[in-house]
Design an enzyme around this catalytic site. Structure first.
Site, PDB file in Angstrom:
ATOM      1  N   ASP A  25       0.816  -1.236   0.185  1.00 33.34           N
ATOM      2  CA  ASP A  25      -0.070   0.048  -0.097  1.00 33.34           C
ATOM      3  C   ASP A  25       0.862   1.451   0.130  1.00 33.34           C
ATOM      4  OD1 ASP A  25      -1.765  -2.007   0.260  1.00 33.34           O
ATOM      5  OD2 ASP A  25      -3.103  -0.745   1.675  1.00 33.34           O
TER       6      ASP A  25
ATOM      7  N   LYS B 288      -6.911   3.353  -3.454  1.00 33.56           N
ATOM      8  CA  LYS B 288      -7.189   3.284  -2.020  1.00 33.56           C
ATOM      9  C   LYS B 288      -7.495   4.788  -1.473  1.00 33.56           C
ATOM     10  CE  LYS B 288      -5.082   2.137   2.719  1.00 33.56           C
ATOM     11  NZ  LYS B 288      -4.075   1.319   3.261  1.00 33.56           N
TER      12      LYS B 288
ATOM     13  N   LYS C 274     -10.350   0.278  -2.650  1.00 30.97           N
ATOM     14  CA  LYS C 274     -10.162   0.227  -1.145  1.00 30.97           C
ATOM     15  C   LYS C 274     -10.497   1.296  -0.361  1.00 30.97           C
ATOM     16  CE  LYS C 274      -6.820  -1.168   2.442  1.00 30.97           C
ATOM     17  NZ  LYS C 274      -5.562  -1.907   2.711  1.00 30.97           N
TER      18      LYS C 274
HETATM   19  O1  LIG Z   1      -5.454   1.250   5.634  1.00 30.22           O
HETATM   20  C1  LIG Z   1      -5.717   1.168   6.914  1.00 30.22           C
HETATM   21  C2  LIG Z   1      -6.265   2.309   7.552  1.00 30.22           C
HETATM   22  O2  LIG Z   1      -4.868   2.988   8.215  1.00 30.22           O
HETATM   23  C3  LIG Z   1      -7.189   1.980   8.634  1.00 30.22           C
HETATM   24  O3  LIG Z   1      -7.643   3.244   9.092  1.00 30.22           O
HETATM   25  P1  LIG Z   1      -8.436   3.164  10.590  1.00 30.22           P
HETATM   26  O4  LIG Z   1      -7.504   2.649  11.602  1.00 30.22           O
HETATM   27  O5  LIG Z   1      -9.157   4.583  10.555  1.00 30.22           O
HETATM   28  O6  LIG Z   1      -9.421   1.968  10.463  1.00 30.22           O
END
Ligand SMILES: O=C[C@H](O)COP(=O)(O)O
Length: 432
Positions: free
Chosen positions: A269, A332, A368
């Protein structure tokens, strides 16, 4: 527990992974605006005109979410793009072959890396990027329509929630991450529902896992060990390129990708360079992303746009196109660290870019949403958006992931209340 409900669940969960058109409350998938919302003038010379028959200007309506500005065929004259670079990955993450286990349940086979060097080229069409312009009001209207009339019917929500689990990138991205909490994350990913709940729902837990686990590069090796110990078949994803801000040299960003890949990450990512996007330097952004794609090798690349820092929806659309042209397997929304993260209007704009890109090139790029997705209600809304904008084909782990660190517990509580009829406190759920 109500036997009617149990038999319903049994029937439904036996079909996990299959597409069911009947599951949206709307009678039919809305194609309103569908054919008209991307640039009808975006025929760069990279593509054959024949490919766009469904995109004729005659079909355009006044309700476009994305409009085209400028002259047909105009090109970005400010930047040289190496259009012949071999940059592509295959158009999708390899689709797991559904096979039947002894108990008749669907079983995922390992997701294999793509032979990204041999596949059809993707090319930059910066003329298309520069001409695109998002109509904010149309976006707002479309989201209101989705939220008011196209929600998943209550009777089907349990199935959709269970189905969403296999699309979650179960994430931990904290400064105090360590081998033990990563091991626990892996265990949760491999066993997302407690045994009791799985029994109640008639799900074989061993067959249901999250889509991936997502960690920092330094924790990839721990995650690989954790997954291997469990005998699970779950890809390890790593953030990279100076996540979350990307504020380091290109050399270091590329080296970080290589480190994550060498450590065992099958999905990377990356974060895009926001400075280049805000300065409209789309060619430079494309070239950086091509280098990142190359550094990923056979691992899949998910490009994080950090939409909350892109200033407007038009930039979100343009950055989506550039990321796809540069070979991203997924686009994403966010890192989860920006002030504004995944929102439905932004998601709609990205889905429209994915759809336009697919119609022009044949490549299917995944989506995503990530950042701040915490509740079952959120997930159902995102799945509705996917179904309505991209169709059932995209509601699989190969083309849809939800990046979330604190979502699974809420889904588990919701499924438990569906199964039991009761209300559960978060701490009552195992492994919360
Ligand atoms: O890629 C994923 C994100 O960093 C997750 O974010 P979050 O902690 O708000 O669910």
């Amino acid at each position: 527990m109500c036997s009617r409900f149990m038999s319903y669940l049994e029937k439904r969960f036996a079909c996990l992974g299959k597409n069911g058109d009947e599951d949206c409350s709307s009678d039919e998938r809305s194609d309103n605006n569908d054919d008209n919302c991307e640039s009808s003038q975006s025929h760069g010379d990279s593509y054959q005109e024949d490919s766009f028959k469904s995109y004729s200007e005659e079909e355009s309506s006044g309700e476009d979410v994305v409009e085209s500005t400028g002259r047909r065929g105009s090109r970005n004259s400010n930047y040289e793009v190496n259009r012949s670079t071999t940059i592509g990955s295959t158009n999708t993450i390899a689709k797991p072959e559904a096979s039947k286990s002894a108990d008749g349940q669907s079983k995922r086979t390992p997701t294999k890396g793509n032979n990204w060097k041999d596949v059809k080229l993707r090319v930059a069409d910066l003329g298309w990027v520069n001409r695109s312009c998002v109509n904010d009001q149309a976006v707002k209207g479309r989201i209101q329509d989705l939220l008011s009339s196209r929600l998943i019917h209550a009777d089907h929500q349990a199935e959709w929630l269970a189905r969403s689990i296999q699309c979650i990138d179960l994430t931990t991205l904290a400064g105090d991450d360590c081998p033990s909490n990563v091991a626990r994350l892996c265990s949760k990913a491999a066993n997302p529902l407690s045994d009791n709940l799985a029994d109640a729902l008639h799900i074989k837990c061993g067959k249901l896992t999250t889509g991936a686990v997502c960690v920092y590069p330094a924790r990839v090796a721990d995650a690989c060990i954790g997954i291997e110990r469990l005998g699970a078949n779950i890809p390890v994803a790593s953030v990279a390129t100076g996540f979350p801000t990307g504020q380091t040299s290109l050399k270091i960003r590329l080296e970080e990708i290589e480190f994550a890949v060498q450590s065992g990450a099958k999905e990377i990512d990356i974060v895009i360079n926001r400075e280049l996007a805000l300065a409209q330097k789309w060619g430079e952004l494309y070239n950086e992303l091509v280098m990142m794609r190359q550094a990923c090798g056979e691992s899949h690349m998910k490009s994080i746009l950090a939409v909350g820092e892109l200033c407007n929806l038009t930039n979100v659309y343009k950055a989506s196109l550039v990321a796809m042209m540069a070979g991203s397997d997924f686009i994403k929304t966010s890192t989860g660290k920006e002030t504004v993260n995944a929102t439905l209007p932004i998601g709609l704009v990205m889905c429209r870019a994915i759809r336009a890109y697919n119609r022009k090139t044949g490549f299917k790029v995944g989506f995503k949403p990530a950042g701040g997705i915490r509740t079952s209600k959120d997930v159902l809304q995102w799945m509705t958006l996917m179904k309505e904008e991209l169709g059932d084909d995209y509601l699989t782990p190969e083309l849809f992931r939800i990046g979330a660190s604190a979502l699974l517990n809420d889904i588990e509580r919701n499924l438990a209340s569906h199964a039991d009829g009761g209300y559960f406190l978060a701490e009552e759920m195992p492994m919360a």
